[in-house]
Design an enzyme around this catalytic site. Structure first.
Site, short mmCIF file in Angstrom:
data_model
loop_
_atom_site.label_atom_id
_atom_site.label_comp_id
_atom_site.label_asym_id
_atom_site.label_seq_id
_atom_site.Cartn_x
_atom_site.Cartn_y
_atom_site.Cartn_z
N TYR A 185 -8.76 4.75 8.28
CA TYR A 185 -8.83 5.02 9.72
C TYR A 185 -9.86 6.13 9.89
O TYR A 185 -9.64 7.25 9.44
CB TYR A 185 -7.48 5.50 10.25
CG TYR A 185 -6.38 4.45 10.31
CD1 TYR A 185 -5.61 4.16 9.19
CD2 TYR A 185 -6.11 3.78 11.49
CE1 TYR A 185 -4.59 3.22 9.25
CE2 TYR A 185 -5.09 2.83 11.56
CZ TYR A 185 -4.34 2.55 10.44
OH TYR A 185 -3.33 1.62 10.49
N PRO A 245 -3.00 -0.53 19.12
CA PRO A 245 -2.72 -0.96 17.74
C PRO A 245 -2.97 0.09 16.65
O PRO A 245 -2.66 -0.16 15.48
CB PRO A 245 -3.67 -2.16 17.55
CG PRO A 245 -4.74 -1.97 18.56
CD PRO A 245 -4.14 -1.25 19.72
N LYS A 288 2.14 -0.56 15.11
CA LYS A 288 3.57 -0.56 15.45
C LYS A 288 4.07 -1.79 16.22
O LYS A 288 5.27 -2.07 16.25
CB LYS A 288 3.91 0.68 16.30
CG LYS A 288 3.90 1.97 15.54
CD LYS A 288 5.13 2.14 14.68
CE LYS A 288 4.88 2.91 13.41
NZ LYS A 288 4.66 2.13 12.20
N TYR A 300 4.56 6.06 10.19
CA TYR A 300 3.72 4.91 9.82
C TYR A 300 4.54 3.87 9.05
O TYR A 300 4.41 2.67 9.25
CB TYR A 300 2.53 5.40 8.98
CG TYR A 300 1.46 4.36 8.82
CD1 TYR A 300 0.55 4.09 9.84
CD2 TYR A 300 1.35 3.63 7.64
CE1 TYR A 300 -0.43 3.13 9.70
CE2 TYR A 300 0.36 2.66 7.48
CZ TYR A 300 -0.53 2.42 8.53
OH TYR A 300 -1.50 1.45 8.38
N HIS A 337 0.84 -1.20 0.00
CA HIS A 337 0.00 0.00 0.00
C HIS A 337 0.87 1.25 0.00
O HIS A 337 1.78 1.38 0.82
CB HIS A 337 -0.92 0.01 1.22
CG HIS A 337 -2.04 -0.97 1.12
ND1 HIS A 337 -3.22 -0.83 1.81
CD2 HIS A 337 -2.18 -2.11 0.39
CE1 HIS A 337 -4.03 -1.84 1.52
NE2 HIS A 337 -3.41 -2.63 0.67
P1 FAD Z 1 3.93 -12.29 21.07
O1 FAD Z 1 3.48 -12.26 19.66
O2 FAD Z 1 2.92 -12.12 22.14
O3 FAD Z 1 4.70 -13.68 21.28
C1 FAD Z 1 5.08 -14.15 22.55
C2 FAD Z 1 5.08 -15.65 22.55
O4 FAD Z 1 5.57 -16.11 23.81
C3 FAD Z 1 3.69 -16.25 22.37
O5 FAD Z 1 3.68 -17.17 21.30
C4 FAD Z 1 3.41 -16.90 23.72
O6 FAD Z 1 2.62 -18.07 23.59
C5 FAD Z 1 4.82 -17.22 24.21
N1 FAD Z 1 4.87 -17.37 25.68
C6 FAD Z 1 4.21 -16.66 26.63
N2 FAD Z 1 4.50 -17.14 27.85
C7 FAD Z 1 5.37 -18.17 27.68
C8 FAD Z 1 6.00 -19.06 28.57
N3 FAD Z 1 5.80 -19.01 29.89
N4 FAD Z 1 6.83 -20.00 28.05
C9 FAD Z 1 7.03 -20.10 26.72
N5 FAD Z 1 6.44 -19.26 25.82
C10 FAD Z 1 5.62 -18.32 26.29
N6 FAD Z 1 1.37 -4.84 15.44
C11 FAD Z 1 1.81 -4.30 14.28
O7 FAD Z 1 3.02 -4.06 14.12
N7 FAD Z 1 0.97 -4.01 13.24
C12 FAD Z 1 -0.36 -4.23 13.35
O8 FAD Z 1 -1.09 -4.01 12.36
C13 FAD Z 1 -0.87 -4.76 14.58
N8 FAD Z 1 -2.19 -5.01 14.74
C14 FAD Z 1 -2.59 -5.68 15.86
C15 FAD Z 1 -3.93 -5.99 15.95
C16 FAD Z 1 -4.38 -6.70 17.05
C17 FAD Z 1 -5.85 -7.04 17.11
C18 FAD Z 1 -3.48 -7.10 18.07
C19 FAD Z 1 -3.96 -7.91 19.27
C20 FAD Z 1 -2.14 -6.77 18.00
C21 FAD Z 1 -1.70 -6.06 16.90
N9 FAD Z 1 -0.35 -5.72 16.77
C22 FAD Z 1 0.07 -5.10 15.63
C23 FAD Z 1 0.60 -6.05 17.84
C24 FAD Z 1 1.40 -7.32 17.56
O9 FAD Z 1 0.53 -8.40 17.28
C25 FAD Z 1 2.32 -7.63 18.77
O10 FAD Z 1 3.00 -6.45 19.13
C26 FAD Z 1 3.33 -8.75 18.45
O11 FAD Z 1 2.70 -10.01 18.41
C27 FAD Z 1 4.46 -8.78 19.49
O12 FAD Z 1 5.32 -9.86 19.22
P2 FAD Z 1 6.14 -10.56 20.37
O13 FAD Z 1 6.94 -11.63 19.70
O14 FAD Z 1 6.83 -9.56 21.19
O15 FAD Z 1 5.05 -11.20 21.33
C1 DHB Z 2 -4.40 -3.87 11.06
C2 DHB Z 2 -4.17 -3.71 12.41
C3 DHB Z 2 -3.80 -2.47 12.89
O1 DHB Z 2 -3.57 -2.30 14.19
C4 DHB Z 2 -3.66 -1.39 12.03
O2 DHB Z 2 -3.31 -0.18 12.54
C5 DHB Z 2 -3.86 -1.56 10.69
C6 DHB Z 2 -4.23 -2.81 10.20
C7 DHB Z 2 -4.80 -5.20 10.55
O3 DHB Z 2 -4.95 -6.13 11.36
O4 DHB Z 2 -4.99 -5.33 9.33
#
Ligand code: FAD
Ligand code: DHB
Length: 398
Positions: free
Chosen positions: A203, A294, A298, A386, A72
């Site tokens: 948005y 979200p 980021k 962004y 995009h």
């Molecule tokens: P996580 O993805 O949470 O991974 C952590 C892992 O550790 C998990 O698999 C968990 O099971 C494991 N774990 C936990 N405890 C233990 C334990 N005791 N032992 C072993 N393993 C364990 N971010 C963006 O950049 N862009 C977006 O568009 C965006 N949209 C989002 C939309 C939604 C609805 C949500 C909920 C989040 C969104 N995010 C977005 C945020 C993004 O999903 C998270 O910031 C990202 O997953 C962080 O990655 P991480 O590896 O730090 O943690």
């Molecule tokens: C999506 C999630 C977000 O948090 C965002 O800012 C844009 C898109 C998505 O899940 O597609």
């Protein structure tokens, strides 16, 4: 068992780190509490910053993303029933964002690691960090949740275990400071089998709240609605979801295309930072150390940024016996983290309705939106944030 870097968590932070370390010739083991199917099936983020897509290609993981992702060049902001296109590519020398779901990224990362012979232990139970503040840290766990106790002795332990994982708590409370803001609203997210309604993300901030129109593929769309974070999803039959999405996204000459909803859930919104992100030989990365609401897309990108900094620092330590990068890991990451916190807070407060705000504050948010429409430097600032800020990993404090 022994490894150089023990990683807790097979999310974006843990898996990208394992790839980056493998490329640098450093051994790691990833320990994950959930099953592979669960990790690969959880629907979360959708937007990758420009440099993350470049990194995936550099790691040899770009094939499916290039085929199935959507590139995009801009986003649409909507308020007062008017739409405004923010020309992200035009404002950032041709950079774009990629719509490629987090769980597809994770599938690519997992398949690549397993093919290269890297160990990922799924379904681990009782994961505990031992000796975080010592020179001999270790991770205790039980295979398949309840197997006999096992230990991985490590040079370094990385807590990439998300917001609810145990790693952050392994830093004694007296050695960390936590900064938090809870928002009085959440997001209700849906996946729907419907064709694209609009060529880019919208948005929208209409009087009755925020809505986001996003996409997954030409026939699956992702949409979010501001809601009460304590609400029960049972209170949101499909008809109510569509009614609210129409109210917040439709304009005089455009209406959202509906489809069958096949996934629905509510998440709370918070901002959170733990400082520092390191204690002895334990390093925190991603959501374990910080959460953003979200709205700025980021969270995933920030998790990858942390482990890029960490992998470079570990490489300098192992290859050149240079500990400077590791010593400055937390300070280096936190400079980027706080900028992402600022941007995510700005997008969130500007685009949501908040009963706890005054009319004065509401008018300031409309002025902020109007600035993006009328001032190129405001639009460029939004676009630069962004699409992903440039890296700044100078090894000095402050
Ligand atoms: P996580 O993805 O949470 O991974 C952590 C892992 O550790 C998990 O698999 C968990 O099971 C494991 N774990 C936990 N405890 C233990 C334990 N005791 N032992 C072993 N393993 C364990 N971010 C963006 O950049 N862009 C977006 O568009 C965006 N949209 C989002 C939309 C939604 C609805 C949500 C909920 C989040 C969104 N995010 C977005 C945020 C993004 O999903 C998270 O910031 C990202 O997953 C962080 O990655 P991480 O590896 O730090 O943690
Ligand atoms: C999506 C999630 C977000 O948090 C965002 O800012 C844009 C898109 C998505 O899940 O597609």
């Amino acid at each position: 068992m022994r490894t150089q870097v023990g990683i807790i968590g097979a999310g974006p932070a843990g898996l990208f780190l394992a790839h980056l370390l493998r490329r640098a010739g450093i051994d790691s083991v990833v320990i994950e509490s959930r099953s592979r199917a669960d990790v690969e099936g959880t629907v979360r983020a959708g937007v990758l910053e420009h440099w993350v897509t470049v990194l995936m290609q550099g790691l040899g993981l770009g094939e499916r993303m290039l085929r199935d992702g959507h590139f995009h060049d801009g986003i649409t902001l909507q308020w007062n029933r008017q739409r405004h296109h923010v020309d992200i590519a035009g404002l950032t020398n041709g950079k774009h964002v990629t719509l490629y779901p987090q769980h597809e990224v994770l599938k690519d990362l997992i398949a690549g690691l397993l093919a290269a012979g890297n160990e990922i232990i799924f379904g681990a139970g009782g994961t505990t960090i031992r000796g975080a503040g010592t020179d001999t840290p270790a991770i205790d766990f039980r295979r398949d949740g309840a197997g006999p106790p096992e230990t991985v002795d490590c040079d370094y332990v990385v807590g990439a275990d998300g917001f609810h994982g145990p790693a952050r708590q392994a830093i004694p409370a007296a050695h960390r400071t936590e900064y938090q803001k809870i928002y009085p609203f959440g997001w209700l997210g849906i996946l729907t089998k419907a064709p694209l309604s609009w060529h880019e993300l919208i948005y929208s901030n209409q009087q009755d709240g925020f809505a986001l129109l996003s996409t997954r593929s030409p026939d699956v769309q992702r949409m979010y609605l501001q809601c009460d974070p304590a609400d029960d999803i049972a209170n949101w039959p499909d008809s109510r979801v569509w009614e609210n999405l129409h109210a917040r996204l439709d304009t005089a000459d455009w209406s959202l295309t509906e489809g069958a909803i096949f996934q629905k859930g509510i998440i709370p919104l918070r901002s959170f930072v733990c400082e520092p992100m390191q204690y002895g030989r334990l390093f925190l990365a991603g959501d374990a150390a910080h959460i953003v609401p979200p709205t700025g897309a980021k969270g995933l990108n920030l998790a990858v940024a942390d482990v890029l900094v960490l992998s470079r620092a570990l490489e300098a330590q192992y290859r050149r016996n240079n500990p400077a990068g590791l010593a400055m890991y937390s300070a280096t990451c936190l400079r980027r983290v706080w900028k992402a916190e600022r941007f995510s807070w700005y997008m969130t407060t500007m685009l949501h309705s908040n009963d706890q705000e005054t009319d004065f504050e509401r008018r300031i948010h409309v002025a902020d939106l109007d600035l993006v429409r009328t001032s190129e430097s405001s639009a460029r600032s939004l676009a630069e944030n962004y699409v992903g800020l440039p890296f700044d990993d100078r090894h000095e404090s402050g």
